[in-house]
Scaffold this active site. Structure first.
Site, mmCIF file in Angstrom:
data_model
loop_
_atom_site.group_PDB
_atom_site.id
_atom_site.type_symbol
_atom_site.label_atom_id
_atom_site.label_comp_id
_atom_site.label_asym_id
_atom_site.label_seq_id
_atom_site.Cartn_x
_atom_site.Cartn_y
_atom_site.Cartn_z
ATOM 1 N N GLU A 85 36.911 42.119 44.506
ATOM 2 C CA GLU A 85 36.153 42.174 43.246
ATOM 3 C C GLU A 85 36.087 40.819 42.555
ATOM 4 O OE1 GLU A 85 34.918 45.308 41.575
ATOM 5 O OE2 GLU A 85 34.982 46.029 43.624
ATOM 6 N N HIS A 109 39.690 46.666 36.739
ATOM 7 C CA HIS A 109 39.963 45.281 37.161
ATOM 8 C C HIS A 109 41.172 44.757 36.386
ATOM 9 C CE1 HIS A 109 35.405 44.804 38.083
ATOM 10 N NE2 HIS A 109 36.058 44.969 39.209
ATOM 11 N N ASP A 146 41.380 42.033 34.858
ATOM 12 C CA ASP A 146 40.998 41.347 33.616
ATOM 13 C C ASP A 146 40.697 42.297 32.458
ATOM 14 O OD1 ASP A 146 38.450 42.273 34.215
ATOM 15 O OD2 ASP A 146 37.515 40.298 34.340
ATOM 16 N N ASN A 175 28.487 49.249 29.169
ATOM 17 C CA ASN A 175 28.648 49.470 30.614
ATOM 18 C C ASN A 175 30.003 48.993 31.112
ATOM 19 O OD1 ASN A 175 26.335 50.831 31.006
ATOM 20 N ND2 ASN A 175 25.284 49.271 32.213
ATOM 21 N N CYS A 214 34.256 39.209 31.335
ATOM 22 C CA CYS A 214 33.593 39.767 32.531
ATOM 23 C C CYS A 214 32.265 39.071 32.773
ATOM 24 C CB CYS A 214 33.278 41.248 32.350
ATOM 25 S SG CYS A 214 34.696 42.297 32.149
HETATM 26 O O1 SUG Z 1 31.856 47.105 37.961
HETATM 27 N N1 SUG Z 1 29.979 48.256 35.215
HETATM 28 C C1 SUG Z 1 30.749 47.171 35.848
HETATM 29 C C2 SUG Z 1 31.563 46.434 34.820
HETATM 30 C C3 SUG Z 1 32.237 45.216 35.384
HETATM 31 C C4 SUG Z 1 33.176 44.574 34.440
HETATM 32 N N2 SUG Z 1 33.759 43.412 35.014
HETATM 33 C C5 SUG Z 1 35.009 42.955 34.835
HETATM 34 N N3 SUG Z 1 35.950 43.727 34.336
HETATM 35 N N4 SUG Z 1 35.295 41.784 35.251
HETATM 36 C C6 SUG Z 1 31.664 47.762 36.924
HETATM 37 O O2 SUG Z 1 32.216 48.847 36.705
HETATM 38 C C7 SUG Z 1 28.341 50.051 35.153
HETATM 39 C C8 SUG Z 1 26.868 50.195 35.467
HETATM 40 C C9 SUG Z 1 26.320 51.516 35.001
HETATM 41 O O3 SUG Z 1 27.069 52.476 34.848
HETATM 42 O O4 SUG Z 1 25.081 51.634 34.790
HETATM 43 C C10 SUG Z 1 29.002 48.865 35.874
HETATM 44 O O5 SUG Z 1 28.654 48.551 36.981
#
Ligand code: SUG
Length: 447
Positions: A174, A247, A249, A359, A365
């Site tokens: 990731e 994650h 982070d 989201n 992020c």
């Molecule tokens: O991978 N959300 C992303 C958020 C990523 C956050 N990144 C870090 N923590 N570094 C995920 O879960 C949701 C999209 C949706 O539901 O439409 C999404 O992909």
């Protein structure tokens, strides 16, 4: 010495709320709501302006073409572009249109893992593009991310861009969201964090899926030439993952001599801290939030630990924290304590990222932190570093191309696809990236 340059991902024109990521509490909670791609992109630009104002080199990465019609065709939807979109919108067979329309590439903390040139055996910056194999919609990002990072970091005197690890659950990676680099005058330590492993003897979450594997983390350390003297492999606490910390982070971050974490970030966080102190010595400053001080659900709901740490000229730090953490008593009190105590953090700046945070991704992020020397920064291709002119141009570009409401039903509108491609074609000119997207290299823009 290298200093961090931030590369933020712009939320794309198809930003909406589809609830695609199991274990991502915010994304699941907002599933089905009408999204506002324009607000998300403008909020992200405002954050970039703030970070640049702090003197941090601030770059921008483009959104990806969505919906991903190449993938829909591979899934058997055929005919004209219009017919492919209509077929994918009609089917009950999974949610192919929602999955291929996600603007999730905006979270560039998941784009790649980085090792700075001062740590690698060949003295070059190493970047490994993340395969994001744990979620189908995110796995679609990897080839385009590879093309974009390969374009920016093409200068082989300074950079090595590794292909994503083979895309499978065993090597699920990731990116930088599961990596922390700390350093003091004693040296550097890289934390390659993970949530699951083929080894049967590790605790696993009960409710939500872990994403990153130990095996992937070890492969990254090998690729970047980081041995046991600098690499540590702490496991994410399954209790944290079950509460929504998919994650690392979401519950921990660090840079330089400063680490800030929740006690549920890692299995035996105390042991991880002791190991770091043994390696890095007394210069390391650790801000640990105990459950009694910051309950896990408050930490996750506010994305407190996803604040963006900015190092100013001279080494003092500013924390760019999500506005949500200001409105929540325990998280605000924790930040007050952080600033009052002798830590490297002098002050907190608040950012409002409500439209994208729905989201499940906070300020950190949204950016890929790449430690670069001046020479390396000058070797980055394209026109991606923000200045007043580019900032203005990007603002106008968003105003011109983005919708201010997007429901899941709107994804079936074939005009959205042409709007997205038209916008990206213009953006790659602004950013001087050349023909970096497949659609620009094949048949050209759809009619
Ligand atoms: O991978 N959300 C992303 C958020 C990523 C956050 N990144 C870090 N923590 N570094 C995920 O879960 C949701 C999209 C949706 O539901 O439409 C999404 O992909």
């Amino acid at each position: 010495m290298p200093r961090i340059a931030c590369f933020d991902g712009l939320p794309g024109p198809t930003h909406c709320h589809a609830g695609l990521s199991p274990g991502n509490v915010a994304a699941s909670a907002h599933a089905g709501q009408v999204g506002n791609p324009k607000a998300a992109a403008l909020e992200s630009l405002a954050k970039m302006r703030l970070i640049r104002g702090l003197g941090v080199p601030q770059g921008v990465l483009p959104p990806q073409p969505r919906p991903d019609l190449g993938t829909l065709r591979r899934l058997g939807f055929s005919g004209s572009d219009r017919e492919v979109i209509a077929g994918a919108a009609r089917t009950d067979d999974g949610r192919p249109l929602q999955l291929t329309s996600s603007a999730s590439a905006m979270w560039t903390a998941n784009a790649a893992t980085i090792a700075p040139s001062c740590d690698t055996p060949d003295g070059r910056v190493h970047l490994t593009v993340a395969n994001l194999a744990s979620n189908f919609h995110r796995s679609l990002e990897a080839p385009t991310t590879h093309a974009v990072l390969g374009t920016l970091f093409a200068d082989a005197r300074h950079f090595v861009v590794h292909a994503p690890l083979p895309s499978s659950e065993s090597w699920a990676d990731e990116g930088a969201a599961n990596h922390i680099r700390l350093s003091t005058s004693r040296g550097a330590a890289h934390l390659f964090c993970w949530g699951k492993s083929a080894r049967g003897d590790v605790p696993t979450p009960a409710r939500h899926p872990a994403r990153q594997t130990l095996e992937a983390s070890r492969a990254l350390a090998r690729l970047h030439g980081l041995g046991g003297d600098v690499a540590l492999f702490p496991q994410q606490d399954p209790v944290g993952i079950d509460a929504g910390a998919f994650h690392t982070d979401v519950l921990a971050f660090g840079h330089d001599r400063f680490l800030m974490l929740h006690e549920r970030a890692f299995v035996d966080a105390e042991k991880v801290i002791d190991e770091l102190r043994a390696r890095l010595g007394g210069e390391l400053v650790v801000a640990l939030a105990r459950q009694a001080e910051v309950p896990l659900d408050a930490a996750i709901a506010t994305y407190l630990f996803n604040s963006e740490l900015c190092v100013l000229e001279g080494g003092r730090m500013v924390l760019v924290a999500p506005r949500h953490a200001e409105g929540c008593e325990p998280t605000r009190r924790f930040l007050d304590r952080l600033v009052a105590e002798p830590t490297p953090v002098d002050r907190v700046e608040w950012v409002d990222l409500s439209a994208s945070m729905k989201n499940g991704g906070g300020p950190a992020c949204l950016r890929l932190a790449v430690p670069l020397t001046d020479a390396e920064r000058s070797a980055v291709r394209g026109r991606v570093f923000l200045d007043d002119t580019l900032e203005r141009e990007l603002g106008k570009w968003v105003e011109k191309h983005y919708r201010d409401r997007l429901s899941l039903d709107d994804l079936a509108d074939p005009a959205l696809y042409t709007e997205c491609l038209g916008a990206l074609d213009e953006l790659t000119s602004l950013l001087e990236l050349g023909s970096v997207f497949d659609f620009q290299r094949s048949s050209g823009l759809p009619g």
